[in-house]
Design a protein around this motif. Structure first.
Motif, PDB file in Angstrom:
ATOM      1  N   THR A 104       0.786  -1.237   0.000  1.00  0.00           N
ATOM      2  CA  THR A 104       0.000   0.000   0.000  1.00  0.00           C
ATOM      3  C   THR A 104       0.821   1.290   0.000  1.00  0.00           C
ATOM      4  O   THR A 104       0.249   2.379  -0.060  1.00  0.00           O
ATOM      5  CB  THR A 104      -0.934   0.036   1.241  1.00  0.00           C
ATOM      6  OG1 THR A 104      -0.142  -0.098   2.422  1.00  0.00           O
ATOM      7  CG2 THR A 104      -1.953  -1.084   1.166  1.00  0.00           C
ATOM      8  N   ASN A 144       4.812   3.363  -1.152  1.00  0.00           N
ATOM      9  CA  ASN A 144       5.889   3.393  -2.154  1.00  0.00           C
ATOM     10  C   ASN A 144       7.203   2.868  -1.596  1.00  0.00           C
ATOM     11  O   ASN A 144       8.263   3.049  -2.190  1.00  0.00           O
ATOM     12  CB  ASN A 144       6.086   4.822  -2.677  1.00  0.00           C
ATOM     13  CG  ASN A 144       6.526   5.781  -1.578  1.00  0.00           C
ATOM     14  OD1 ASN A 144       6.377   5.477  -0.386  1.00  0.00           O
ATOM     15  ND2 ASN A 144       7.046   6.932  -1.961  1.00  0.00           N
ATOM     16  N   LYS A 157      -0.207   5.077  -4.618  1.00  0.00           N
ATOM     17  CA  LYS A 157      -0.544   3.844  -5.333  1.00  0.00           C
ATOM     18  C   LYS A 157      -2.042   3.749  -5.599  1.00  0.00           C
ATOM     19  O   LYS A 157      -2.467   3.106  -6.559  1.00  0.00           O
ATOM     20  CB  LYS A 157      -0.076   2.610  -4.545  1.00  0.00           C
ATOM     21  CG  LYS A 157       1.388   2.274  -4.721  1.00  0.00           C
ATOM     22  CD  LYS A 157       1.712   0.917  -4.112  1.00  0.00           C
ATOM     23  CE  LYS A 157       3.146   0.520  -4.422  1.00  0.00           C
ATOM     24  NZ  LYS A 157       3.484  -0.814  -3.843  1.00  0.00           N
TER      25      LYS A 157
END
Length: 265
Positions: free
Chosen positions: A86, A88, A109
């Protein structure tokens, strides 16, 4: 207008009022609490403040959040054991400090619109939940005592349920008996057994497993049932099937649809 017409009109008004009153009573008798799974994650990144705020704005009863402890002892919202899915970034929550996790982007995301959204701490989540929405705490990992202290800090002892493994739930009860713990129990024999060893007020089960006999026994025993309809049953058909079983609450990824089903739309 004749006297007969006046009487007929008055009678129609009375009948309409009675029908309306009956419909309101019927609706209140069949109300079910709605649980937004990981926040309203179809409109905002899961387990983030925007997802919780969306649930509050929609008037949802409970928001389900997943909690884990960082390496330096902070409780944060994260479903998986790692941050990979969930955010980066990458790595296990238990091996990262809060400072490490706060550097991550938990929104990009999902959508560029949510770029810059951080992974919240449990305290940050409770700060916006307090007095506005109930908490369904999925206790993934961490210190039961720390979690209990945060619940107490925000005076939400009566506004949360804690779901997790039996040993962890017993620890929660040891620290504060007011907090309702919620084991996942799928059959009557398990339920009867745990009722002897725990102060059991609420249980979790799935629509794909539960039986009418289970529901009847739980209701007769004064135990609230939080029903999970996630997955293939998380649609209008599944919602209507769940409502017929009369659970206390239904957990869904589609609280907007469940709201419409409850409104008869």
């Amino acid at each position: 207008m004749t006297t007969r017409d006046i009487m007929r009109k008055a009678l129609l008004i009375i009948i309409s009022a009675l029908v309306f009153q009956f419909s309101v009573i019927s609706a209140s008798e069949n109300t079910v609490k709605i649980i937004a799974h990981r926040g309203v994650k179809k409109f905002a990144p899961e387990n983030t403040l925007p997802a919780i705020q969306k649930a509050i704005g929609m008037g949802i009863d409970y928001v389900e959040i997943d909690i884990r402890e960082t390496r330096d002892g902070e409780i944060v919202l994260m479903h998986n054991s790692t941050v990979d899915a969930t955010t980066n970034g990458g790595g296990a929550v238990s091996e990262m400090t809060l400072e490490d996790i706060k550097k991550l982007d938990a929104g990009v995301k999902f959508s560029e619109k949510f770029k810059g959204t951080q992974v919240p701490t449990m305290r940050e989540a409770f700060a916006i939940m307090q007095g506005k929405i109930g908490g369904y705490i999925d206790f993934k990992a961490g210190s039961p005592e720390k979690v209990v202290r945060i619940v107490e800090e925000f005076k939400m002892e009566d506004d949360v349920v804690v779901y997790g493994g039996i040993d962890r739930l017993l620890e929660v009860q040891k620290h504060n008996k007011r907090i309702k713990v919620m084991p996942g129990i799928d059959n009557i024999n398990q339920l009867k057994l745990l009722m002897k060893s725990m102060d059991l007020k609420v249980v979790e089960t799935s629509i794909d497993i539960v039986t009418k006999e289970y529901m009847a026994f739980a209701n007769e025993s004064g135990i609230m049932v939080f029903m999970d309809i996630l997955g293939l049953s998380d649609n209008r058909t599944g919602m209507k099937r769940a409502l017929k079983l009369k659970p206390y609450a239904i957990q869904t990824d589609h609280p907007d649809i469940l709201l419409k089903v409850l409104q008869g739309k």
